[in-house]
Scaffold this active site. Structure first.
Site, PDB file in Angstrom:
ATOM      1  N   ILE A   1      -6.841  -1.768   1.392  1.00  0.00           N
ATOM      2  CA  ILE A   1      -8.104  -3.111   2.068  1.00  0.00           C
ATOM      3  C   ILE A   1      -7.573  -2.936   2.779  1.00  0.00           C
ATOM      4  CG2 ILE A   1      -6.947  -4.615   0.765  1.00  0.00           C
ATOM      5  CD1 ILE A   1      -9.575  -6.276   0.145  1.00  0.00           C
TER       6      ILE A   1
ATOM      7  N   SER B   1       2.925  -4.230  -5.145  1.00  0.00           N
ATOM      8  CA  SER B   1       2.514  -5.922  -5.096  1.00  0.00           C
ATOM      9  C   SER B   1       1.256  -5.351  -5.808  1.00  0.00           C
ATOM     10  CB  SER B   1       1.855  -5.657  -3.789  1.00  0.00           C
ATOM     11  OG  SER B   1       0.938  -5.051  -2.881  1.00  0.00           O
TER      12      SER B   1
ATOM     13  N   HIS C   1       0.843   3.829  -8.663  1.00  0.00           N
ATOM     14  CA  HIS C   1      -0.515   3.854  -7.594  1.00  0.00           C
ATOM     15  C   HIS C   1      -0.177   4.831  -6.325  1.00  0.00           C
ATOM     16  CE1 HIS C   1       0.444  -0.190  -6.109  1.00  0.00           C
ATOM     17  NE2 HIS C   1       0.498   0.475  -5.300  1.00  0.00           N
ATOM     18  N   LEU C   2      -0.889   6.124  -6.157  1.00  0.00           N
ATOM     19  CA  LEU C   2      -0.306   7.011  -5.029  1.00  0.00           C
ATOM     20  C   LEU C   2      -0.787   6.282  -3.695  1.00  0.00           C
ATOM     21  CD1 LEU C   2       0.342  10.303  -6.830  1.00  0.00           C
ATOM     22  CD2 LEU C   2       1.346   8.261  -6.826  1.00  0.00           C
ATOM     23  N   HIS C   3      -0.394   5.713  -2.847  1.00  0.00           N
ATOM     24  CA  HIS C   3      -0.458   5.778  -1.467  1.00  0.00           C
ATOM     25  C   HIS C   3      -0.479   7.802  -0.249  1.00  0.00           C
ATOM     26  CE1 HIS C   3       0.446   1.570  -0.903  1.00  0.00           C
ATOM     27  NE2 HIS C   3       1.156   1.916  -1.957  1.00  0.00           N
TER      28      HIS C   3
END
Ligand code: 5GP
Length: 120
Positions: free
Chosen positions: A39, A101, A106-108
């Site tokens: 986002i 955060s 999770h993987l970016h």
């Protein structure tokens, strides 16, 4: 694994996304994980790949998660190849010092511009 697993773990915004309570465009979706656009992108391509079984962070992963972790990396690689032909970076922020955060592993997948090293 099924989407129901998302209901049995500590809930986060990603749990709500997995359950469809917060709509996102799913650019990848299978039994193990899903991917969608961040986002607040920090690069022209900024995707998140998240497992449907919530693990708090990479630092909380155990041998029980090896298959899921391998799957996440493979999907991240496929998305990186598809969306970032010039190259991409995969990042897993884990814990406070890393700036995590959302407490759901999770993987970016980042790409679409040159990235410097070391990261900030
Ligand atoms: P972290 O900082 O934990 O490594 O990464 C969490 C990421 O989730 C951040 O980059 C943040 O912009 C993204 N994010 C937080 N909430 C939402 C949301 O509701 N939708 C989407 N698409 N991304 C989110």
């Amino acid at each position: 694994m099924s989407q129901d697993n998302a209901n049995t773990t500590q809930d986060t915004i990603f749990g709500r996304i997995i359950r469809g309570e917060i709509p996102v465009e799913r650019i990848h979706d299978d039994d193990v994980c899903m991917a969608f656009r961040d986002i607040a992108p920090v690069a022209p391509v900024h995707l998140l790949v998240i497992p449907k079984t919530a693990v708090q962070s990479l630092g909380h992963a155990s041998t029980a998660h090896e298959v899921m972790l391998g799957h996440l990396l493979r999907v991240a690689g496929e998305l990186g190849r598809q969306y970032c032909p010039g190259g991409f970076r995969v990042v897993a922020n884990s814990g406070v010092d890393a700036g995590q955060s959302v407490d759901h592993l999770h993987l970016h997948v980042l790409g679409g511009r040159h990235m410097s090293w070391p990261p900030g």
